[in-house]
Scaffold this motif. Structure first.
Motif, PDB file in Angstrom:
ATOM      1  N   HIS A  40      51.353  37.924  42.061  1.00 44.00           N
ATOM      2  CA  HIS A  40      51.085  36.440  42.626  1.00 44.00           C
ATOM      3  C   HIS A  40      51.684  36.267  43.748  1.00 44.00           C
ATOM      4  O   HIS A  40      51.582  34.876  44.347  1.00 44.00           O
ATOM      5  CB  HIS A  40      49.880  35.357  42.058  1.00 44.00           C
ATOM      6  CG  HIS A  40      49.081  36.751  40.962  1.00 44.00           C
ATOM      7  ND1 HIS A  40      48.137  36.487  41.049  1.00 44.00           N
ATOM      8  CD2 HIS A  40      48.988  36.745  39.746  1.00 44.00           C
ATOM      9  CE1 HIS A  40      47.651  37.508  40.623  1.00 44.00           C
ATOM     10  NE2 HIS A  40      47.710  37.155  39.226  1.00 44.00           N
ATOM     11  N   THR A  41      53.277  36.250  44.662  1.00 47.08           N
ATOM     12  CA  THR A  41      53.751  35.718  45.086  1.00 47.08           C
ATOM     13  C   THR A  41      53.134  36.090  46.543  1.00 47.08           C
ATOM     14  O   THR A  41      52.549  37.259  46.087  1.00 47.08           O
ATOM     15  CB  THR A  41      54.943  36.129  45.379  1.00 47.08           C
ATOM     16  OG1 THR A  41      55.684  37.355  44.553  1.00 47.08           O
ATOM     17  CG2 THR A  41      55.414  35.488  43.732  1.00 47.08           C
ATOM     18  N   THR A  42      53.904  35.650  47.641  1.00 47.69           N
ATOM     19  CA  THR A  42      53.343  36.365  49.286  1.00 47.69           C
ATOM     20  C   THR A  42      55.124  37.028  50.141  1.00 47.69           C
ATOM     21  O   THR A  42      55.717  36.216  49.722  1.00 47.69           O
ATOM     22  CB  THR A  42      52.444  35.877  49.794  1.00 47.69           C
ATOM     23  OG1 THR A  42      53.520  34.232  49.735  1.00 47.69           O
ATOM     24  CG2 THR A  42      51.158  35.517  49.659  1.00 47.69           C
ATOM     25  N   LEU A  43      55.211  37.873  50.796  1.00 40.78           N
ATOM     26  CA  LEU A  43      56.431  37.856  51.510  1.00 40.78           C
ATOM     27  C   LEU A  43      55.577  38.059  52.920  1.00 40.78           C
ATOM     28  O   LEU A  43      54.661  38.638  53.306  1.00 40.78           O
ATOM     29  CB  LEU A  43      56.851  39.359  50.346  1.00 40.78           C
ATOM     30  CG  LEU A  43      58.429  39.789  51.474  1.00 40.78           C
ATOM     31  CD1 LEU A  43      58.986  39.027  51.389  1.00 40.78           C
ATOM     32  CD2 LEU A  43      58.466  41.202  50.609  1.00 40.78           C
ATOM     33  N   LYS A  44      56.700  38.390  53.514  1.00 44.76           N
ATOM     34  CA  LYS A  44      56.128  38.574  55.448  1.00 44.76           C
ATOM     35  C   LYS A  44      56.998  39.820  55.545  1.00 44.76           C
ATOM     36  O   LYS A  44      58.346  40.032  55.088  1.00 44.76           O
ATOM     37  CB  LYS A  44      57.225  37.712  56.237  1.00 44.76           C
ATOM     38  CG  LYS A  44      57.004  37.783  57.096  1.00 44.76           C
ATOM     39  CD  LYS A  44      57.994  36.690  58.049  1.00 44.76           C
ATOM     40  CE  LYS A  44      57.814  37.225  59.878  1.00 44.76           C
ATOM     41  NZ  LYS A  44      58.899  36.018  60.768  1.00 44.76           N
ATOM     42  N   LEU A  45      56.135  40.535  56.130  1.00 46.22           N
ATOM     43  CA  LEU A  45      56.767  41.510  55.953  1.00 46.22           C
ATOM     44  C   LEU A  45      56.815  42.393  57.392  1.00 46.22           C
ATOM     45  O   LEU A  45      55.756  43.631  57.646  1.00 46.22           O
ATOM     46  CB  LEU A  45      55.010  42.487  55.039  1.00 46.22           C
ATOM     47  CG  LEU A  45      54.841  42.460  53.884  1.00 46.22           C
ATOM     48  CD1 LEU A  45      53.470  43.092  53.644  1.00 46.22           C
ATOM     49  CD2 LEU A  45      55.841  42.918  52.694  1.00 46.22           C
ATOM     50  N   ASN A  46      56.473  41.891  58.274  1.00 48.37           N
ATOM     51  CA  ASN A  46      56.488  42.057  59.485  1.00 48.37           C
ATOM     52  C   ASN A  46      57.371  43.032  60.423  1.00 48.37           C
ATOM     53  O   ASN A  46      57.152  44.320  60.329  1.00 48.37           O
ATOM     54  CB  ASN A  46      57.068  41.419  60.657  1.00 48.37           C
ATOM     55  CG  ASN A  46      55.625  40.475  60.961  1.00 48.37           C
ATOM     56  OD1 ASN A  46      54.041  40.627  60.585  1.00 48.37           O
ATOM     57  ND2 ASN A  46      55.740  40.113  62.776  1.00 48.37           N
ATOM     58  N   SER A  47      58.437  43.272  59.848  1.00 47.64           N
ATOM     59  CA  SER A  47      59.398  45.107  59.987  1.00 47.64           C
ATOM     60  C   SER A  47      58.934  45.412  59.240  1.00 47.64           C
ATOM     61  O   SER A  47      60.008  46.226  59.399  1.00 47.64           O
ATOM     62  CB  SER A  47      60.951  44.129  60.571  1.00 47.64           C
ATOM     63  OG  SER A  47      61.299  43.293  58.869  1.00 47.64           O
TER      64      SER A  47
END
Length: 379
Positions: A40-47
């Motif tokens: 249930h955690t979030t993570l920035k995935l752009n790269s």
């Protein structure tokens, strides 16, 4: 924790309508991919995601999620990682204004009396420039200028006194500002009088120059005027006060200059020469004696006759061993006969024309005197 879901968020979209992100042609839009993990955690995935555009002719997307709209249309943008994908609906609309500017320049300088017509131009998101945008240009409070508005015409800034002024314009939320410096009056043109001067040969005329300034149409006296002529053939004599003397029959331009402003008039001959001639067709001299200065008469178009100075003529002898002409006199005579030709150069806008006259010159050995006596009649 494993990736379970990807969400895409626009960072600087032009607008969103019906779950579709919109951007004008040429306006780059940044997307952010956020992943939700099994814990249930979030993570920035752009790269770390793979970005894909459904139609790269409409828009392309970089590895960092930056979209470059190329032409109008609707497409889907997809972000994929570890078999998990998410799609964003994207629409490219027509180009919009990216910035505006006040013309003619952001920093304007104008002298008193020289009004400035102000317009607003814009740069679109696709790089194109558009002009005459409909807007109201406002003058901030100042004593240096006023604004004149007319329906259907661009606004005009009217200088009042030397100083500073600022105008602003707003179009679709974009603001442009222009600073204006009003300087003292400047010389705009020079008027030479008379406008069409004509002078008789060897006559004199006085030219005068007046200036028209930016804040008035009334000519004013001006000083420190530089006078010059385009003549390369010594047609006129010109002093630094504008006094002109016609030395040779012909046309020439006189130029008045001040502060890089120039004005030109053409000096024309009042009564042009039509022909030249020697008063005598034959001339005799005793060998070893010097001759008198030659005389050449010029006849004008009106029939007036003028004694031409020898300095304005060129002389030619067909046999310099017998005699030649120096400084208007026949010199070095030896016994024999020659033909002396006088040449006068006449200049006009059509070029050079030569007037000629000829005389026969004879050098004789001696001149004898004979005395005749008549006897008185007898009674």
């Amino acid at each position: 924790a494993k990736l379970e879901k990807i969400a895409i968020f626009p960072i600087n979209a032009f607008g969103v309508m019906n779950d579709r992100v919109m951007a004008p042609v040429g306006k780059k839009t940044h997307l952010m991919a956020i992943g939700t993990l099994s814990d249930h955690t979030t993570l920035k995935l752009n790269s770390s995601v793979t970005w894909k555009s459904e139609d790269e002719q409409i828009a392309i997307v970089s590895n960092q999620g930056e979209i470059t709209p190329k032409k109008m249309g609707k497409i889907n943008i997809t972000a994929t990682k570890d078999g998990i994908s998410e799609t964003l609906k994207f629409e490219v609309i027509h180009a919009k204004i990216a910035k505006i500017m006040i013309e003619p320049d952001n920093k304007i300088e104008t002298p008193l009396g020289r009004e400035i017509e102000l317009t607003v131009s814009g740069i679109l998101t696709d790089g194109r420039k558009v002009g005459n945008l409909a807007t109201h240009i406002r003058l901030l409070p100042t004593n240096a200028a006023t604004m004149r508005y007319e329906i259907g015409k661009p606004p005009v800034l009217v200088p009042v006194t030397p100083g500073e002024a600022t105008v602003t314009a707003t179009v679709d939320g974009h603001i442009a500002t222009s600073s204006i410096t009003i300087t003292p009056e400047v010389l705009e043109r020079i008027i030479i009088t008379p406008e069409k001067p004509s002078v008789p040969l060897y006559g004199t005329i006085q030219l005068t120059a007046k200036g028209v300034f930016s804040n008035s149409n009334e000519p004013k006296d001006i000083t420190n005027v530089a006078w010059d002529t385009t003549s390369r053939f010594g047609i006129v004599a010109l002093d630094n006060k504008g006094k002109v003397t016609l030395l040779k029959d012909g046309d020439t331009n006189i130029i008045a200059t001040k502060n890089s402003i120039q004005s030109t008039v053409t000096i024309t001959s009042e009564d042009k020469l039509a022909s030249i001639s020697f008063p005598k067709k034959g001339y005799y001299i005793e060998k070893g004696k010097s001759g008198k200065p030659l005389e050449v008469i010029g006849t004008t178009q009106s029939g007036k006759q003028i004694l031409l100075p020898n300095s304005s003529l060129k002389f030619h002898s067909n046999d310099s061993k017998v005699a030649s002409v120096i400084n208007g006199r026949i010199t070095n005579p030896r016994q024999g006969s020659v033909t002396i030709t006088a040449i006068y150069e006449l200049w006009s806008d059509k070029g050079r024309k030569l007037l000629r006259a000829q005389m026969r010159f004879t050098c004789i050995e001696h001149v004898y005197s004979v005395t005749c006596r008549i006897p008185k009649p007898s009674r």
